[in-house]
Design an enzyme around this catalytic site. Structure first.
Site, PDB file in Angstrom:
ATOM      1  N   ASN A  85       1.258   7.310 -37.335  1.00 30.37           N
ATOM      2  CA  ASN A  85       0.430   6.632 -36.341  1.00 30.37           C
ATOM      3  C   ASN A  85       0.668   5.126 -36.296  1.00 30.37           C
ATOM      4  OD1 ASN A  85      -2.075   6.094 -34.636  1.00 30.37           O
ATOM      5  ND2 ASN A  85      -2.674   5.123 -36.568  1.00 30.37           N
ATOM      6  N   SER A 137       3.249   8.850 -30.068  1.00 28.39           N
ATOM      7  CA  SER A 137       4.198   8.251 -29.136  1.00 28.39           C
ATOM      8  C   SER A 137       3.460   7.381 -28.126  1.00 28.39           C
ATOM      9  CB  SER A 137       5.014   9.347 -28.455  1.00 28.39           C
ATOM     10  OG  SER A 137       6.021   8.807 -27.632  1.00 28.39           O
ATOM     11  N   TYR A 151       8.786  -1.941 -27.397  1.00 22.69           N
ATOM     12  CA  TYR A 151       7.822  -0.891 -27.746  1.00 22.69           C
ATOM     13  C   TYR A 151       8.226   0.441 -27.124  1.00 22.69           C
ATOM     14  CZ  TYR A 151       3.257   1.457 -28.132  1.00 22.69           C
ATOM     15  OH  TYR A 151       2.250   2.335 -28.425  1.00 22.69           O
ATOM     16  N   LYS A 155       9.441   4.029 -29.027  1.00 25.47           N
ATOM     17  CA  LYS A 155       8.740   5.296 -28.871  1.00 25.47           C
ATOM     18  C   LYS A 155       9.658   6.360 -28.258  1.00 25.47           C
ATOM     19  CE  LYS A 155       4.735   3.986 -30.510  1.00 25.47           C
ATOM     20  NZ  LYS A 155       4.166   4.575 -31.742  1.00 25.47           N
ATOM     21  N   VAL A 182      -6.097   3.815 -24.808  1.00 24.96           N
ATOM     22  CA  VAL A 182      -7.229   3.957 -25.724  1.00 24.96           C
ATOM     23  C   VAL A 182      -7.862   2.598 -25.988  1.00 24.96           C
ATOM     24  CG1 VAL A 182      -7.962   4.887 -27.953  1.00 24.96           C
ATOM     25  CG2 VAL A 182      -5.994   5.891 -26.764  1.00 24.96           C
ATOM     26  N   THR A 184      -8.676   0.225 -28.128  1.00 21.66           N
ATOM     27  CA  THR A 184      -8.361  -0.223 -29.480  1.00 21.66           C
ATOM     28  C   THR A 184      -8.040  -1.716 -29.466  1.00 21.66           C
ATOM     29  OG1 THR A 184      -5.985   0.204 -29.245  1.00 21.66           O
ATOM     30  CG2 THR A 184      -7.357   2.027 -30.027  1.00 21.66           C
TER      31      THR A 184
END
Length: 257
Positions: A85, A137, A151, A155, A182, A184
């Site tokens: 993760n 991913s 990035y 992935k 998400v 975060t």
């Protein structure tokens, strides 16, 4: 038989939610957490006690990770699954301002640390009755987001690595899953740091609008998918594949947003 799962990047966000949900779905599980923040790891240890073991280290420290895995397998008797993760978004830079050293540092975290982790754990996973490998991913792996080249490329490499593992080692199960957008700290960084500095106003607006309209996912939504994949097993038709967290083939692993 106790299920032993290793999860990286457990100090916050999706990773922390994964730990919570593994214990929710399988109370007797043992989780091996890896993250840089020892205070966050200690908080998890306080909550879950001997069921949670941790290593406070950067995921790129392959020697410390290897020793930790070997010690934990010796202690608990097995390793049944991993969830990779941990990841970083920076550098956020468009093609007119590329810095290859920045890209290399990102790839060390997002990709090469995962290669190293698989190399360390696959002998143990092959002996398990589960042997599940789950990669976190991103939708950026299959389409471009402005200034996210590093990035997204990392992935995409992770997705291909899942295909490679599936093709070369039938004794383990692997899948690469995008978590959606998400709520975060990474989203905070996009809106407040990387976006204003490096992204076009149009590219940034999508993420700002998702936050403003309350459309960001809670970390528990994709975390449930990751936790259940590593505990229940990966559907045969999805082994080696890249899918989104809300794919219809994962409906038995999903919770409501």
């Amino acid at each position: 038989m106790v299920t032993v799962v290793l999860v990286t990047g457990v100090s916050r966000g999706i990773g922390s939610a994964i730990v919570d949900l593994i214990f929710k779905y399988e109370a007797d599980a043992v989780v091996l957490g890896v993250a840089r923040s020892e205070s966050a790891l200690q908080d998890l240890k306080t909550r879950f006690g001997k069921k949670f073991e941790y290593l406070a280290a950067d995921v790129t420290d392959s020697q410390r990770t290897k020793r930790f895995v070997e010690e934990m397998v010796a202690k608990h008797g097995s390793l049944d699954g991993i969830i990779a993760n941990a990841g970083v978004l920076d550098p956020v830079q468009d093609v007119n301002g590329l810095n290859s050293e920045d890209w290399k540092r990102l790839f060390d975290v997002n990709f090469f640390s995962v290669v190293s982790l698989v190399s360390t754990t696959i002998p143990f996973l092959k002996k398990s009755h589960l042997g599940n490998i789950v990669f976190v991913s991103s939708g950026a792996s299959v389409k471009p987001y402005y200034a996210w080249g590093a990035y997204g490329s990392s992935k995409a490499a992770l997705n291909h690595f899942a295909q490679t593992i599936n093709a070369e080692e039938p004794a383990v199960n692997v899948i690469s899953v995008a978590p959606g957008v998400v709520d975060t700290s990474m989203q905070d960084d996009i809106r407040n740091t990387f976006g204003p500095r490096s992204m076009t106003p149009e590219a940034l607006k999508r993420f700002a609008d998702l936050k403003a309209h309350g459309q960001l996912l809670k970390p528990q939504v994709p975390a449930a998918v990751y936790a259940l994949l590593v505990l229940k097993g990966i559907p045969h038709q999805l082994k080696g594949k890249y899918v989104r967290y809300n794919d219809d083939a994962l409906k038995d692993y999903q919770i409501s947003p």
